[in-house]
Design an enzyme around this catalytic site. Structure first.
Site, PDB file in Angstrom:
ATOM      1  N   HIS A 121       0.971   0.447  -5.278  1.00  0.00           N
ATOM      2  CA  HIS A 121       1.195   0.904  -3.905  1.00  0.00           C
ATOM      3  C   HIS A 121       1.462   2.420  -3.999  1.00  0.00           C
ATOM      4  CE1 HIS A 121       3.514   1.315  -0.130  1.00  0.00           C
ATOM      5  NE2 HIS A 121       3.075   0.127   0.226  1.00  0.00           N
ATOM      6  N   ASP A 198       8.212  -2.698  -9.502  1.00  0.00           N
ATOM      7  CA  ASP A 198       8.240  -2.731  -8.040  1.00  0.00           C
ATOM      8  C   ASP A 198       8.061  -4.194  -7.621  1.00  0.00           C
ATOM      9  OD1 ASP A 198       7.511  -2.840  -5.392  1.00  0.00           O
ATOM     10  OD2 ASP A 198       6.019  -1.234  -5.506  1.00  0.00           O
ATOM     11  N   GLN A 201       6.559  -7.025  -3.438  1.00  0.00           N
ATOM     12  CA  GLN A 201       5.614  -8.060  -3.038  1.00  0.00           C
ATOM     13  C   GLN A 201       5.891  -9.392  -3.737  1.00  0.00           C
ATOM     14  OE1 GLN A 201       3.432  -8.839  -0.272  1.00  0.00           O
ATOM     15  NE2 GLN A 201       3.510  -6.640  -0.597  1.00  0.00           N
ATOM     16  N   LYS A 224      10.531  -7.821   3.606  1.00  0.00           N
ATOM     17  CA  LYS A 224       9.439  -8.707   3.167  1.00  0.00           C
ATOM     18  C   LYS A 224       9.974 -10.072   2.762  1.00  0.00           C
ATOM     19  CE  LYS A 224       6.395  -4.954   2.121  1.00  0.00           C
ATOM     20  NZ  LYS A 224       5.685  -4.119   1.174  1.00  0.00           N
ATOM     21  N   CYS A 362      -2.108   1.018   1.601  1.00  0.00           N
ATOM     22  CA  CYS A 362      -1.331   1.965   0.792  1.00  0.00           C
ATOM     23  C   CYS A 362      -1.693   1.871  -0.681  1.00  0.00           C
ATOM     24  CB  CYS A 362       0.181   1.759   0.953  1.00  0.00           C
ATOM     25  SG  CYS A 362       0.769   1.991   2.619  1.00  0.00           S
TER      26      CYS A 362
HETATM   27  C1  LIG Z   1       5.748  -2.912   0.847  1.00  0.00           C
HETATM   28  C2  LIG Z   1       5.622  -2.401  -0.517  1.00  0.00           C
HETATM   29  C3  LIG Z   1       6.227  -1.196  -0.893  1.00  0.00           C
HETATM   30  C4  LIG Z   1       6.986  -0.336   0.071  1.00  0.00           C
HETATM   31  O1  LIG Z   1       8.102  -0.974   0.588  1.00  0.00           O
HETATM   32  P1  LIG Z   1       8.974  -0.236   1.726  1.00  0.00           P
HETATM   33  O2  LIG Z   1       9.816  -1.345   2.260  1.00  0.00           O
HETATM   34  O3  LIG Z   1       8.005   0.285   2.731  1.00  0.00           O
HETATM   35  O4  LIG Z   1       9.746   0.824   1.053  1.00  0.00           O
HETATM   36  C5  LIG Z   1       6.097  -0.806  -2.194  1.00  0.00           C
HETATM   37  N1  LIG Z   1       5.409  -1.527  -3.090  1.00  0.00           N
HETATM   38  C6  LIG Z   1       4.820  -2.683  -2.767  1.00  0.00           C
HETATM   39  C7  LIG Z   1       4.082  -3.461  -3.805  1.00  0.00           C
HETATM   40  C8  LIG Z   1       4.889  -3.159  -1.471  1.00  0.00           C
HETATM   41  O5  LIG Z   1       4.301  -4.308  -1.132  1.00  0.00           O
END
Ligand SMILES: *Cc1c(COP(=O)(O)O)cnc(C)c1O
Length: 404
Positions: A121, A198, A201, A224, A362
């Site tokens: 992302h 990260d 997701q 999320k 993104c």
């Molecule tokens: C949604 C997402 C982000 C960003 O999250 P925010 O809540 O907008 O800070 C970063 N990495 C991944 C893989 C995502 O799905």
């Protein structure tokens, strides 16, 4: 077995219509919907104990502080962190990554290397590029294959004594690929490199055990995971958080301030300057309770069923191509219709009350790899149904007939 009919009753939004049609919400990878159990906690906070935390001697402030710190403990327990002070409350994944990237600039020098995956992302690319620019560090990319999987033999080749940091997502938001993070973490550690995962997701779909993973940093967003927007968490191993300099200066993060010198507060407060999203943090805890009440084993197996069903039904449509075909995938289907722009498909689906995401999600480097401007992305959660997928398939067929 999940009782989906009952689960759907927890989500007030599913009783509304969009463009005259019942809402079919397939944009869960962008943000999830919110159950009454979480909404009630938000209403309760502002109705009954809204106060600033950690500062007041008065009862309301103490109540709010207790609830906020209980939420931190829930997060610690959920992710199996060793200490509660290893959980830093953030405004979300993006904030957590920037906090670590900013801190790392004091450890990196010219000639050092950091590795990013091709599946990231933008929020896990840009902060590191900014870091590399400041420190003269080299950014290298772990490539992927046609299925949207990272190529581990290439990763092995890229690692060296120069590698200081590896950052990779647990699950790709654009394609749904589940990355082999345990392998990535162990291998990086054998070269003395730290790893940031990260988890934005992944956390809606599975329950990571951070001590078992032995990861150095892990970030997630509440919105999320059935929680509110604007709140999230950064996990960092104690030894790392002690070494990292603070990100923002302000109230709450200090021990003592004079104009000559300021000493910083202990963890986790060193990284929590200013008034946080108090209500959001408490609601994040409630969202974690809600997901655990549903149960991650049940969530995983049901969502897998939805993924298989959608993949099969969508694949039957002539000229439809799915991007991201790894066997290790969560409930995300990214696709395009031949010769048709994803935006046009999304617009027609919206007229039918079906919410999907269109565009580059993104993750422009992934789109560049496949040489496409973007995809239509349908992402499913445990509250979705096969009937809704049928509606999507009908909608895509209709869009195809209208647009070709
Ligand atoms: C949604 C997402 C982000 C960003 O999250 P925010 O809540 O907008 O800070 C970063 N990495 C991944 C893989 C995502 O799905």
């Amino acid at each position: 077995m999940l009782n989906i009919e009952n689960i759907r009753k927890d989500f007030p939004i599913f009783s509304r219509k969009v463009n005259g049609k019942p809402l079919v919400y397939f944009d869960n990878a962008a943000t999830s919907q919110t159950p009454t159990q979480v909404i009630d906690v938000i209403v309760d906070y502002y109705s009954n104990y809204n106060a600033n935390i950690h500062r007041g001697v008065h009862s309301l402030s103490q109540e709010a502080t207790d609830k906020y710190e209980q939420a931190r403990l829930k997060i610690q327990k959920h992710f199996n962190a060793k200490h509660s002070h290893e959980i830093i409350m953030t405004s979300g994944t993006t904030h957590g990554i920037n906090l670590v990237a900013n801190g790392f600039s004091s450890f990196l020098k010219k000639g050092d290397e950091v590795l990013v995956s091709a599946l990231e992302h933008h929020s896990n690319i840009v902060p590191w590029q900014m870091l590399c620019e400041r420190s003269g560090t080299t950014l290298r990319v772990i490539p992927m294959n046609q299925d949207g999987e990272l190529i581990m033999s290439e990763y092995d080749q890229l690692l060296s004594e120069k590698t200081k940091l590896v950052f990779v997502n647990h699950i790709s938001n654009a394609l749904g690929t589940i990355n082999p993070i345990k392998y990535i973490i162990d291998k990086a550690h054998s070269f003395g490199a730290a790893v940031l995962v990260d988890g934005a997701q992944a956390c809606p779909h599975l329950k990571p055990d951070l001590q078992q993973l032995d990861v150095d940093f892990y970030v997630a967003s509440a919105h999320k995971m059935c929680g509110p927007t604007g709140v999230g968490m950064l996990y960092g191993k104690e030894e790392w958080l002690k070494k990292l300099p603070p990100y923002q200066g302000g109230g709450e993060m200090i021990a003592e301030v004079t104009f000559e010198k300021t000493t910083y507060a202990d963890l986790p407060h060193k990284f929590e300057a200013g008034t946080p999203n108090i209500c959001g943090g408490i609601a994040f805890g409630a969202a974690i309770d809600y997901l655990n009440h549903i149960g991650f084993d049940a969530i995983e197996s049901y969502e897998h069923e939805l993924l298989e069903y959608a993949t099969e039904k969508l694949s039957e449509i002539d000229g439809l191509k799915i991007y991201g075909t790894s066997k290790h995938k969560t409930s995300v289907v990214s696709f395009n219709l031949e010769e048709i722009h994803p935006y046009d498909v999304g617009t027609i689906l919206d007229k039918m009350g079906i919410a999907v995401r269109t565009g580059h999600h993104c993750a422009q480097p992934i789109m560049d790899y496949f040489k496409i401007p973007g995809t239509v992305r349908a992402s499913f959660a445990f509250y979705n149904t096969k009937q809704e997928i049928d509606a999507l398939v009908e909608g895509v067929k209709k869009a195809k007939a209208m647009l070709s």
